[in-house]
Design a protein around this motif. Sequence first.
Motif, PDB file in Angstrom:
ATOM      1  N   GLY A 131      59.239-135.796 -26.240  1.00 12.53           N
ATOM      2  CA  GLY A 131      59.760-136.977 -26.876  1.00 12.53           C
ATOM      3  C   GLY A 131      59.508-137.136 -28.359  1.00 12.53           C
ATOM      4  O   GLY A 131      58.515-136.645 -28.906  1.00 12.53           O
ATOM      5  N   ALA A 132      60.437-137.840 -28.990  1.00 14.03           N
ATOM      6  CA  ALA A 132      60.372-138.116 -30.424  1.00 14.03           C
ATOM      7  C   ALA A 132      59.722-139.476 -30.662  1.00 14.03           C
ATOM      8  O   ALA A 132      59.413-140.212 -29.732  1.00 14.03           O
ATOM      9  CB  ALA A 132      61.771-138.071 -31.028  1.00 14.03           C
ATOM     10  N   GLY A 133      59.538-139.781 -31.940  1.00 13.97           N
ATOM     11  CA  GLY A 133      58.965-141.057 -32.324  1.00 13.97           C
ATOM     12  C   GLY A 133      57.518-140.980 -32.752  1.00 13.97           C
ATOM     13  O   GLY A 133      56.919-141.989 -33.108  1.00 13.97           O
ATOM     14  N   MET A 134      56.944-139.784 -32.733  1.00 13.89           N
ATOM     15  CA  MET A 134      55.534-139.615 -33.094  1.00 13.89           C
ATOM     16  C   MET A 134      55.352-138.782 -34.347  1.00 13.89           C
ATOM     17  O   MET A 134      54.263-138.316 -34.641  1.00 13.89           O
ATOM     18  CB  MET A 134      54.789-138.943 -31.925  1.00 13.89           C
ATOM     19  CG  MET A 134      54.880-139.693 -30.601  1.00 13.89           C
ATOM     20  SD  MET A 134      54.108-141.307 -30.648  1.00 13.89           S
ATOM     21  CE  MET A 134      52.376-140.849 -30.698  1.00 13.89           C
ATOM     22  N   ASN A 135      56.471-138.544 -35.077  1.00 14.62           N
ATOM     23  CA  ASN A 135      56.418-137.795 -36.333  1.00 14.62           C
ATOM     24  C   ASN A 135      55.828-136.406 -36.131  1.00 14.62           C
ATOM     25  O   ASN A 135      55.007-135.932 -36.908  1.00 14.62           O
ATOM     26  CB  ASN A 135      55.607-138.570 -37.370  1.00 14.62           C
ATOM     27  CG  ASN A 135      55.888-138.121 -38.790  1.00 14.62           C
ATOM     28  OD1 ASN A 135      54.977-138.009 -39.596  1.00 14.62           O
ATOM     29  ND2 ASN A 135      57.136-137.858 -39.117  1.00 14.62           N
ATOM     30  N   ALA A 136      56.262-135.747 -35.042  1.00 12.78           N
ATOM     31  CA  ALA A 136      55.743-134.422 -34.714  1.00 12.78           C
ATOM     32  C   ALA A 136      56.723-133.305 -35.031  1.00 12.78           C
ATOM     33  O   ALA A 136      56.464-132.149 -34.704  1.00 12.78           O
ATOM     34  CB  ALA A 136      55.350-134.360 -33.234  1.00 12.78           C
ATOM     35  N   ALA A 137      57.862-133.641 -35.623  1.00 10.06           N
ATOM     36  CA  ALA A 137      58.849-132.678 -36.121  1.00 10.06           C
ATOM     37  C   ALA A 137      59.623-131.982 -35.010  1.00 10.06           C
ATOM     38  O   ALA A 137      59.434-132.231 -33.823  1.00 10.06           O
ATOM     39  CB  ALA A 137      58.193-131.664 -37.050  1.00 10.06           C
ATOM     40  N   ALA A 138      60.518-131.081 -35.434  1.00  4.67           N
ATOM     41  CA  ALA A 138      61.562-130.560 -34.549  1.00  4.67           C
ATOM     42  C   ALA A 138      61.038-129.707 -33.398  1.00  4.67           C
ATOM     43  O   ALA A 138      61.665-129.651 -32.338  1.00  4.67           O
ATOM     44  CB  ALA A 138      62.564-129.741 -35.374  1.00  4.67           C
ATOM     45  N   GLN A 139      59.903-129.046 -33.583  1.00  7.32           N
ATOM     46  CA  GLN A 139      59.412-128.126 -32.551  1.00  7.32           C
ATOM     47  C   GLN A 139      58.409-128.764 -31.604  1.00  7.32           C
ATOM     48  O   GLN A 139      57.882-128.084 -30.712  1.00  7.32           O
ATOM     49  CB  GLN A 139      58.786-126.899 -33.219  1.00  7.32           C
ATOM     50  CG  GLN A 139      59.797-126.061 -33.984  1.00  7.32           C
ATOM     51  CD  GLN A 139      59.131-124.910 -34.717  1.00  7.32           C
ATOM     52  OE1 GLN A 139      58.008-125.015 -35.198  1.00  7.32           O
ATOM     53  NE2 GLN A 139      59.852-123.793 -34.809  1.00  7.32           N
ATOM     54  N   HIS A 140      58.143-130.073 -31.764  1.00  2.00           N
ATOM     55  CA  HIS A 140      57.173-130.747 -30.895  1.00  2.00           C
ATOM     56  C   HIS A 140      57.674-132.111 -30.428  1.00  2.00           C
ATOM     57  O   HIS A 140      56.871-132.940 -29.999  1.00  2.00           O
ATOM     58  CB  HIS A 140      55.835-130.945 -31.627  1.00  2.00           C
ATOM     59  CG  HIS A 140      55.127-129.677 -31.982  1.00  2.00           C
ATOM     60  ND1 HIS A 140      55.514-128.898 -33.036  1.00  2.00           N
ATOM     61  CD2 HIS A 140      54.058-129.062 -31.414  1.00  2.00           C
ATOM     62  CE1 HIS A 140      54.709-127.838 -33.119  1.00  2.00           C
ATOM     63  NE2 HIS A 140      53.817-127.922 -32.152  1.00  2.00           N
ATOM     64  N   SER A 141      58.984-132.353 -30.462  1.00  2.00           N
ATOM     65  CA  SER A 141      59.481-133.706 -30.221  1.00  2.00           C
ATOM     66  C   SER A 141      60.706-133.773 -29.304  1.00  2.00           C
ATOM     67  O   SER A 141      61.310-134.831 -29.161  1.00  2.00           O
ATOM     68  CB  SER A 141      59.861-134.368 -31.552  1.00  2.00           C
ATOM     69  OG  SER A 141      58.769-134.392 -32.442  1.00  2.00           O
ATOM     70  N   GLN A 142      61.053-132.681 -28.676  1.00  3.45           N
ATOM     71  CA  GLN A 142      62.305-132.639 -27.932  1.00  3.45           C
ATOM     72  C   GLN A 142      62.164-133.230 -26.524  1.00  3.45           C
ATOM     73  O   GLN A 142      61.083-133.245 -25.949  1.00  3.45           O
ATOM     74  CB  GLN A 142      62.791-131.197 -27.834  1.00  3.45           C
ATOM     75  CG  GLN A 142      63.101-130.587 -29.191  1.00  3.45           C
ATOM     76  CD  GLN A 142      63.250-129.078 -29.129  1.00  3.45           C
ATOM     77  OE1 GLN A 142      64.331-128.569 -28.916  1.00  3.45           O
ATOM     78  NE2 GLN A 142      62.153-128.360 -29.315  1.00  3.45           N
TER      79      GLN A 142
END
Length: 337
Positions: A131-142
């Motif tokens: 999941g997104a929303g934690m400012n973890a960028a494209a490789q850690h947020s899908q």
Amino acid sequence: MTVKTMREALNDALFQEMRRDPGVIVIGEDVSGGAGGSSGSRDAAGGIFGVTKGLMGEFGDKRVIDTPISESAIIGLANGAALAGMRPVAELMFADFVGVAMDQIYNQMAKFRYMFGGKAKAPIVVRMSMGAGMNAAAQHSQTIYSMLSAVPGLKVVVPSNPADAKGMLAAAIRDDDPVIFLEHKALYSSKGEVPDGEYVAPLHGASLVQSGKDATVVALGRMVSFAGKAAAKLAADGITIDLIDLRSTSPIDEEMILESLSLTGRLVVVDESNPICSIASEIAAIAAEKGFASLRAPVARVTAPHTPVPFARELERMYVPGPDRIEAAIRKAVKGE
């Protein structure tokens, strides 16, 4: 019942099932806290998100197994352990890295029971943060449940609240088929009432969060709370919705969706994943194929755009389907605005 975070609820489920069944083991990177914490002892944190905290102290390193940073090794070990009669819970730190172990997942564990004519079973749970929303960028947020839901032989669940997190994880561990268990990173600290003691919730079947007459809104994971916020604003204008928490993306509870659609005539699907070949697309197809006569407006999909997840906070806020976008989609479906 006690108010707990989703992190604590998941931890409860692991303790519950490991105490109940000595065949349950936990496998993953730093699941026992790594080789040493600030105190000089293991079990310092219990994984990067703290879900496995305390397990090492009670069950030892034969059942709480730290692994190298190798997703293929983690899932390969889980596959072998399951075929040998154990019930492994394998943790992949981020769902984004599932590709490294895809052969072991979609070509092996998903097909064991089928290819061996039912003589073998694969009671494996693969836990992953997403999941997104934690400012973890494209490789850690899908959010990758759409991709995994397309694999026959896998069950895929996405809890949205602490009670379901505890009960569904327990059910997943007891299930004889492989279960992909996806936990939204932004929900680990969310709080809710959780049943005390032993608790097992249905592994499949959607949940009706609230009832209304104007539209059916189907959401999952973090999107359930966002849809609830949108519903609260709409209620002030007299618009009420059936809010359905999907809970499971494989299988999908078609019956609840179609029954609600027959009453409201309008369908809005809220899905954090990208729009192409998504769960939102699948539910729209179900409505078109099996509920077309009930539709009084086009099916609306509220999804992320078909782009990688941005790192910049401002762009990430635009990427995630928020309450305002959901409210606008429902309002348009109901009033054509």
